[in-house]
Write a protein that holds these residues in place. Sequence first.
Motif, mmCIF file in Angstrom:
data_model
loop_
_atom_site.group_PDB
_atom_site.id
_atom_site.type_symbol
_atom_site.label_atom_id
_atom_site.label_comp_id
_atom_site.label_asym_id
_atom_site.label_seq_id
_atom_site.Cartn_x
_atom_site.Cartn_y
_atom_site.Cartn_z
ATOM 1 N N UNK A 85 105.822 104.475 96.208
ATOM 2 C CA UNK A 85 106.805 103.885 97.125
ATOM 3 C C UNK A 85 107.595 102.779 96.428
ATOM 4 N N UNK A 86 106.941 101.967 95.640
ATOM 5 C CA UNK A 86 107.630 100.892 94.913
ATOM 6 C C UNK A 86 108.623 101.478 93.914
ATOM 7 N N UNK A 87 108.223 102.494 93.184
ATOM 8 C CA UNK A 87 109.139 103.134 92.225
ATOM 9 C C UNK A 87 110.337 103.769 92.938
ATOM 10 N N UNK A 88 110.103 104.366 94.098
ATOM 11 C CA UNK A 88 111.193 104.985 94.858
ATOM 12 C C UNK A 88 112.193 103.937 95.327
ATOM 13 N N UNK A 89 111.699 102.823 95.831
ATOM 14 C CA UNK A 89 112.583 101.753 96.290
ATOM 15 C C UNK A 89 113.400 101.202 95.127
ATOM 16 N N UNK A 120 95.673 105.554 98.527
ATOM 17 C CA UNK A 120 96.613 104.564 99.068
ATOM 18 C C UNK A 120 97.269 103.761 97.944
ATOM 19 N N UNK A 121 96.521 103.457 96.908
ATOM 20 C CA UNK A 121 97.069 102.725 95.769
ATOM 21 C C UNK A 121 98.148 103.541 95.059
ATOM 22 N N UNK A 122 97.903 104.815 94.849
ATOM 23 C CA UNK A 122 98.889 105.694 94.207
ATOM 24 C C UNK A 122 100.135 105.807 95.085
ATOM 25 N N UNK A 179 78.086 115.143 90.213
ATOM 26 C CA UNK A 179 79.179 114.241 89.836
ATOM 27 C C UNK A 179 80.206 114.149 90.964
ATOM 28 N N UNK A 180 80.835 113.000 91.066
ATOM 29 C CA UNK A 180 81.801 112.733 92.136
ATOM 30 C C UNK A 180 83.049 113.590 91.948
ATOM 31 N N UNK A 181 83.508 114.257 93.009
ATOM 32 C CA UNK A 181 84.731 115.041 92.980
ATOM 33 C C UNK A 181 85.688 114.482 94.012
ATOM 34 N N UNK A 182 87.023 114.419 93.664
ATOM 35 C CA UNK A 182 88.018 113.909 94.591
ATOM 36 C C UNK A 182 88.269 112.424 94.389
ATOM 37 N N UNK A 183 89.047 111.884 95.299
ATOM 38 C CA UNK A 183 89.441 110.487 95.204
ATOM 39 C C UNK A 183 89.069 109.775 96.485
ATOM 40 N N UNK A 184 88.893 108.484 96.379
ATOM 41 C CA UNK A 184 88.604 107.689 97.566
ATOM 42 C C UNK A 184 89.918 107.405 98.290
#
Length: 182
Positions: free
Chosen positions: A39-43, A32-34, A22-27
Motif C-alpha cells: 500500500x505504501x509503494x502504491x501511494x 498484514x505487513x506485506x 515444519x511450519x507452512x504458510x504465513x501468519x
Amino acid sequence: MRRAFRNRAASAVPNGGSPRAPRQGFTLFELMLVLAVLAIFTVIAWPSMARSLEECRLKRAAQQLRTERADARDRAVDTGMLYQFLYEPGGRRFVSIPAERDGSPPPLGGAGSLTVAADDLPRHAGTLPEGFVFAASYGAYSEQKVQPELFAELADAADLSGLSWSAPLLFREDGSTDDAEI
C-alpha cells in the motif's frame, strides 16, 4: 545418566518433546505487513503512474488526429479534388469532407461560406476521446457555420450541421495545404 539424556532430547524438541511438522504458510501479522508495504509503494508510485497514463491518452488522441488529417490529404490526392478538415472549436468533433462541387473551389483562407460537396465522394466524421477538446478559435481562425449539404451521407449529419466549425484546413489535389494550426 539415562534420564539426563532423555531430558536433553525432550528439551531439544519444541512443546515439551512432541515433534511437529515444519511450519507452512504465513501468519496474519506477516500478511498484514506485506499488504502495508504494498500500500505504501502504491501511494508513492500512483502520481507518476497517473501522469504516464494521461500522457499515453494524449498521444493516442494526437495520433488519431494526425491519421485523420493524413486520410483527408490522401482523399484529396486520390479523388483529384479539394478536401477540407474541419473541427469544432471547444468541442470534440471533426470532419473530413470534399470542398468543391462542379470544379468550383471554395474560398481560400476560410472566409465566407463553403461550397457544397459532391455527393459521391468519401466523407468521414469522428470525435476525440473523452476528456479532450479542440482549442477555441481566435483571430483569423474564427468559427463559422457550414452548409448542411456538406454533411450529406454522414450518420450524424443533422447534429453536425448545427455546430460552429473552424476555418477549413484545405488539402489540394497535389497533397499540399496552407499553413494552419489545430
